[in-house]
Design an enzyme around this catalytic site. Structure first.
Site, PDB file in Angstrom:
ATOM      1  N   GLU A   1      89.990  19.288  16.415  1.00 64.58           N
ATOM      2  CA  GLU A   1      89.376  18.024  16.852  1.00 64.58           C
ATOM      3  C   GLU A   1      88.325  18.352  17.887  1.00 64.58           C
ATOM      4  O   GLU A   1      88.464  19.320  18.623  1.00 64.58           O
ATOM      5  CB  GLU A   1      90.429  17.129  17.517  1.00 64.58           C
ATOM      6  CG  GLU A   1      91.465  16.601  16.569  1.00 64.58           C
ATOM      7  CD  GLU A   1      92.634  15.949  17.320  1.00 64.58           C
ATOM      8  OE1 GLU A   1      92.439  15.485  18.465  1.00 64.58           O
ATOM      9  OE2 GLU A   1      93.735  15.941  16.765  1.00 64.58           O
TER      10      GLU A   1
ATOM     11  N   LYS B   1      86.621  18.204  21.338  1.00 55.52           N
ATOM     12  CA  LYS B   1      87.112  17.915  22.681  1.00 55.52           C
ATOM     13  C   LYS B   1      86.085  16.995  23.336  1.00 55.52           C
ATOM     14  O   LYS B   1      84.973  17.405  23.662  1.00 55.52           O
ATOM     15  CB  LYS B   1      87.266  19.210  23.478  1.00 55.52           C
ATOM     16  CG  LYS B   1      87.923  19.002  24.820  1.00 55.52           C
ATOM     17  CD  LYS B   1      88.341  20.336  25.406  1.00 55.52           C
ATOM     18  CE  LYS B   1      89.143  20.199  26.683  1.00 55.52           C
ATOM     19  NZ  LYS B   1      88.569  19.346  27.690  1.00 55.52           N
TER      20      LYS B   1
ATOM     21  N   ASP C   1      84.344  14.914  26.059  1.00 53.81           N
ATOM     22  CA  ASP C   1      84.233  15.110  27.506  1.00 53.81           C
ATOM     23  C   ASP C   1      84.266  13.755  28.213  1.00 53.81           C
ATOM     24  O   ASP C   1      83.250  13.227  28.647  1.00 53.81           O
ATOM     25  CB  ASP C   1      82.939  15.866  27.814  1.00 53.81           C
ATOM     26  CG  ASP C   1      82.981  16.486  29.196  1.00 53.81           C
ATOM     27  OD1 ASP C   1      84.064  16.500  29.806  1.00 53.81           O
ATOM     28  OD2 ASP C   1      81.932  16.951  29.660  1.00 53.81           O
TER      29      ASP C   1
ATOM     30  N   TYR D   1      93.924  10.040  20.010  1.00 50.67           N
ATOM     31  CA  TYR D   1      94.287  11.297  19.362  1.00 50.67           C
ATOM     32  C   TYR D   1      95.774  11.624  19.268  1.00 50.67           C
ATOM     33  O   TYR D   1      96.140  12.494  18.506  1.00 50.67           O
ATOM     34  CB  TYR D   1      93.498  12.487  19.909  1.00 50.67           C
ATOM     35  CG  TYR D   1      93.390  12.620  21.422  1.00 50.67           C
ATOM     36  CD1 TYR D   1      94.496  12.879  22.212  1.00 50.67           C
ATOM     37  CD2 TYR D   1      92.147  12.512  22.043  1.00 50.67           C
ATOM     38  CE1 TYR D   1      94.375  13.026  23.586  1.00 50.67           C
ATOM     39  CE2 TYR D   1      92.018  12.656  23.422  1.00 50.67           C
ATOM     40  CZ  TYR D   1      93.143  12.907  24.192  1.00 50.67           C
ATOM     41  OH  TYR D   1      93.019  13.035  25.541  1.00 50.67           O
TER      42      TYR D   1
ATOM     43  N   LYS E   1      86.720  26.446  24.310  1.00 46.32           N
ATOM     44  CA  LYS E   1      85.570  25.872  25.022  1.00 46.32           C
ATOM     45  C   LYS E   1      84.254  26.521  24.593  1.00 46.32           C
ATOM     46  O   LYS E   1      84.196  27.732  24.366  1.00 46.32           O
ATOM     47  CB  LYS E   1      85.758  26.088  26.530  1.00 46.32           C
ATOM     48  CG  LYS E   1      86.997  25.414  27.099  1.00 46.32           C
ATOM     49  CD  LYS E   1      86.880  23.918  27.141  1.00 46.32           C
ATOM     50  CE  LYS E   1      86.047  23.448  28.299  1.00 46.32           C
ATOM     51  NZ  LYS E   1      86.768  23.402  29.567  1.00 46.32           N
TER      52      LYS E   1
ATOM     53  N   CYS F   1      60.659  10.888  58.652  1.00 46.38           N
ATOM     54  CA  CYS F   1      60.250  10.691  57.265  1.00 46.38           C
ATOM     55  C   CYS F   1      59.211  11.744  56.880  1.00 46.38           C
ATOM     56  O   CYS F   1      58.210  11.905  57.584  1.00 46.38           O
ATOM     57  CB  CYS F   1      59.670   9.289  57.089  1.00 46.38           C
ATOM     58  SG  CYS F   1      58.943   9.037  55.460  1.00 46.38           S
TER      59      CYS F   1
ATOM     60  N   CYS G   1      55.718   9.654  56.420  1.00 42.56           N
ATOM     61  CA  CYS G   1      55.002   8.939  57.489  1.00 42.56           C
ATOM     62  C   CYS G   1      55.469   9.339  58.879  1.00 42.56           C
ATOM     63  O   CYS G   1      54.981   8.812  59.869  1.00 42.56           O
ATOM     64  CB  CYS G   1      55.157   7.433  57.317  1.00 42.56           C
ATOM     65  SG  CYS G   1      56.833   6.870  57.654  1.00 42.56           S
TER      66      CYS G   1
ATOM     67  N   CYS H   1      63.903   5.583  55.323  1.00 41.54           N
ATOM     68  CA  CYS H   1      62.728   5.340  56.139  1.00 41.54           C
ATOM     69  C   CYS H   1      62.565   3.819  56.140  1.00 41.54           C
ATOM     70  O   CYS H   1      62.547   3.201  55.078  1.00 41.54           O
ATOM     71  CB  CYS H   1      61.504   5.994  55.520  1.00 41.54           C
ATOM     72  SG  CYS H   1      59.980   5.499  56.335  1.00 41.54           S
TER      73      CYS H   1
ATOM     74  N   CYS I   1      55.051   2.752  55.103  1.00 38.73           N
ATOM     75  CA  CYS I   1      55.131   4.168  54.727  1.00 38.73           C
ATOM     76  C   CYS I   1      54.446   4.364  53.368  1.00 38.73           C
ATOM     77  O   CYS I   1      54.762   3.678  52.401  1.00 38.73           O
ATOM     78  CB  CYS I   1      56.591   4.595  54.651  1.00 38.73           C
ATOM     79  SG  CYS I   1      56.811   6.242  53.964  1.00 38.73           S
TER      80      CYS I   1
END
Ligand code: IVH
Length: 699
Positions: free
Chosen positions: A129, A131, A133, A241, A332, A426, A429, A444, A449
């Site tokens: 099957e 896998k 994720d 499953y 895997k 920042c 600016c 900021c 800015c």
């Protein structure tokens, strides 16, 4: 007015509710599980509303397997921990063929089937099957009805997330089994399809929120959402499953894993179609190789293949180790991660001023592309990684997924390396940055800015907003840098002569651009609202708000004076009214609105939009063209539910009584609005009256 007791359910409405549940569940199964729709959307909606009305009228008709129970359950305060009936084991991994053969050898040994010296190992049938994720879920059904859903947790105890899991359309609320076993436990994987994942992240990007690193994180975060309506909007999916049945169950019982998948499909679950019945280890290897390439065509993430002994009696005989079954192994695919060296840390300033650290590193090839940058999200993530200058980092990117810095390898840290943190000023600016307590973001807050202005402009002209063709990031950069644009409204003052003086801008394209800017004035109010870039107001929320508030002034007034009225709107979460209130209360934003209005943008529903809307609604239902005012507490419906029903029937809900009001829907403790309605001689009905009215169309 009639009493507030719900009517006693007549046997006919009981029977009708049952029939509607059966029809709707069947249609949802055909649509979400079989991918073979059998009912037209409007028919589904119509039947759904009929069931909803029946259930509103008599709450005893609501059953846990009703499709109405999938959406918008109550807000959770936290999750209860539950002990699993049967522990959820993890899987051992094999990263190469040797490890696969090693596992198979050990399996043969416990089963007492190890071959004699030099003899070939006997073949045992296995199921391969994919896998998935995602996140494992345990679903408990009692007498065929879904009663509990839990996360894996530590394997012994998980968190009870039933309300959230009910929103997953491919999970049956009632099994398609007659008779059903007293209980059955179904396990499987909840996941977010790639396309949905991208849509969620795009929406988050547009709201300047931290992105989910990958679909699995997005799924895990969604499952633990306290607001089931958010879960519903994220459209999770689920592949089943395995299953466990009571020992004394006399009905159909699978004897192999292959049968089990069939059983689950027949019971109404979505089962991954890409499983294979594999006669021997060689076919397992083939299966693994085939899917290494094929999996890239799938619309969900897989990180390997799970190999399971097919015969369930042999599975029992093989049993478990401390943490994993001996009869299964996860093969895997090689991890899509690689080490690289940090070159520098840079900082992006988003359009709401949020500072995002970005790691720039030596290019590495990952999942078929070259990667050299990854966002680190915020100061907390930076601290968590403990990133130093010149660090060797591990970077990951799988398929479509945004690259991320997984970890730092401190053992490779150069001598004298400096720890890295967010700056205090920042980068654009130079003004002092602010981090409010309890907030992950550092910002900021200088409204002029240039980086924020660039971001705001890019958002304003983007596809989902005003959609100004030909206005790219580079051009915006030049406009801001040269001081030609100081605010969004300045865009509407640009002329072709000025534009054609810019780099890489011919006369013709300058003219086209001016035309595109002019044309954007006609964009609908919802797009203009979205274009303002208010925190939490993505495209969907902007549409809902624009439909409820005809212009920016009404919206601003409500946001400031009655923010609670906003979260009463269908689909609008509670954090939004706060965000709107804050936004409209900020001087710089009030100025922005004024400037936009000064250059002739309406920030309102146009006459054309209004007509379109009216003609659409007039075809819908019994209340089309009618304006209804709600007052007082209704016996069974919330105001939101009543509003939804009225709107679904084409009516409009208004907050104040006038001569234009078609009728008033009044409940307990109705006050001045009811008085006024009586004075004006308007029709007043109660909840039962409304239901009767709505039902009058269904015959
Ligand atoms: S069977 C006792 N089958 O992988 C064995 N697991 O790394 C239970 N997973 O916790 C697992 N796809 O969340 C199984 N087809 C599949 C799977 C699968 C994904 C996940 C599952 C498990 C994890 C172990």
């Amino acid at each position: 007015m009639s009493s507030s007791q719900p009517l006693k359910s007549s046997s006919s409405s009981q029977a009708r509710a049952e029939e509607l549940r059966r029809l709707l569940n069947r249609a949802a199964h055909a649509y979400y599980v079989l991918d073979a729709p059998e009912m037209e959307d409007p028919v589904y909606d119509q039947l759904y509303r009929e069931l909803q009305a029946l259930e509103h009228q008599d709450s005893t008709l609501v059953s846990p397997d009703s499709p109405t129970q999938r959406v918008g359950g109550r807000l959770a305060e936290g999750f209860r921990s539950v002990r699993h009936r049967i522990a959820l084991f993890s899987l051992d991994n094999a990263f190469n063929r040797d490890e696969l053969h090693g596992w198979y050898g050990r399996l043969l040994k416990v089963l007492d089937r190890a071959p004699a010296e030099g003899a070939p190992p006997p073949a045992l049938a296995m199921v391969g099957e994919l896998k998935i994720d995602g996140n494992a879920l345990a679903l408990s059904y009692e007498n065929g009805v879904l009663v509990r859903a839990a996360t894996r947790g530590d394997g012994e105890q998980g968190e009870e997330i039933t309300a959230n899991v009910r929103t997953i359309s491919s999970i049956p609320l009632r099994l398609h089994l007659e008779p059903a076993p007293a209980w059955v436990e179904v396990r499987g994987e909840a996941f977010i399809p790639d396309a949905t994942f991208h849509a969620i992240n795009n929406e988050r990007l547009s709201r300047d929120e931290a992105l989910f690193a990958n679909p699995r994180n997005a799924c895990a975060g969604t499952l633990r959402q306290l607001d089931p309506s958010v879960v519903a909007s994220r459209r999770l999916d689920f592949f089943a499953y395995t299953l466990q049945l009571p020992d004394d169950w006399q009905g159909r019982r699978p004897l192999t894993q292959w049968d089990a998948l069939q059983w689950l499909g027949d019971a109404g679950f979505k089962v991954n179609p890409n499983a294979g019945l594999l006669p021997d280890l060689q076919s397992v290897e083939q299966f693994f190789d085939t899917w290494d390439t094929e999996r890239r065509q799938l619309n969900y993430a897989t990180d390997g293949v799970v190999v399971k002994l097919n015969d369930l009696r042999l599975q029992d005989a093989a049993g478990f180790t401390q943490k994993a079954p001996r009869w299964a192994i996860a093969l895997k695919y090689p991890a899509e991660e690689a080490p690289s060296r940090l070159v520098r840390l840079t900082y992006q300033v988003g359009r709401t001023g949020v500072i995002t650290p970005v790691a720039e590193f030596e290019p590495v090839a990952l999942a078929g592309t070259s990667v050299s940058r990854a966002t680190l999200h915020n100061a907390d993530r930076l601290a968590e990684l403990d990133l130093h200058s010149g660090d060797t980092i591990v970077v990951r990117k799988a398929g479509e997924i945004i690259p991320e810095v997984l970890r730092v390898l401190p053992e490779l840290r150069p001598e004298g390396a400096q720890p890295l943190d967010l700056p205090h000023q920042c980068p654009s600016c130079d003004s002092e940055l602010v981090r409010e307590s309890g907030e992950a973001a550092t910002r900021c807050v200088n409204s002029s800015c240039p980086a924020i202005l660039r971001g705001a402009l890019r958002h304003w002209v983007s596809k989902g907003a005003l959609d100004v063709e030909g206005m790219g990031g580079k051009l915006i950069g030049q406009l801001v840098e040269r001081g030609l644009v100081h605010a969004i409204s300045d865009l509407y003052r640009l002329d072709a002569a000025l534009l054609s003086s810019l780099e890489r801008m011919g006369e013709k394209s300058a003219e086209n651009l001016v035309t595109a800017i002019e044309a954007s004035r006609a964009q609908p109010w919802a797009r203009q609202l979205y274009g303002l870039g208010i925190h939490h107001v993505g495209e969907v929320n902007a549409k809902a708000l624009a439909a409820a508030f005809p212009d920016v002034d009404t919206l601003a007034q409500t946001a400031i004076d009655h923010p609670e009225a906003i979260s009463e709107l269908h689909g609008i979460g509670s954090e939004i009214n706060q965000s709107l209130q804050q936004w409209f209360n900020t001087g710089a934003n009030q100025k922005l609105i004024q400037q936009l209005q000064d250059v002739g943008l309406s920030l309102a529903t146009s006459e054309q939009e209004r007509q379109d809307l009216a003609s659409r609604n007039s075809t819908i239902g019994v209340l089309s063209g009618q304006t209804v005012v709600l007052t007082g507490t209704l016996p069974t419906m919330s105001r939101t539910q009543a509003k939804e029903l009225i709107e679904a029937a084409g009516g409009k809900v208004s907050g104040s009584v006038s001569k234009k009001t078609s009728f008033v829907l009044a409940g307990e403790e109705a006050g001045s609005k009811l008085e006024k309605a009586n004075k004006l001689g308007l029709n007043v009905i109660d909840e039962a009256g409304l239901i009767a009215l709505l039902k009058s169309t269904e015959t």
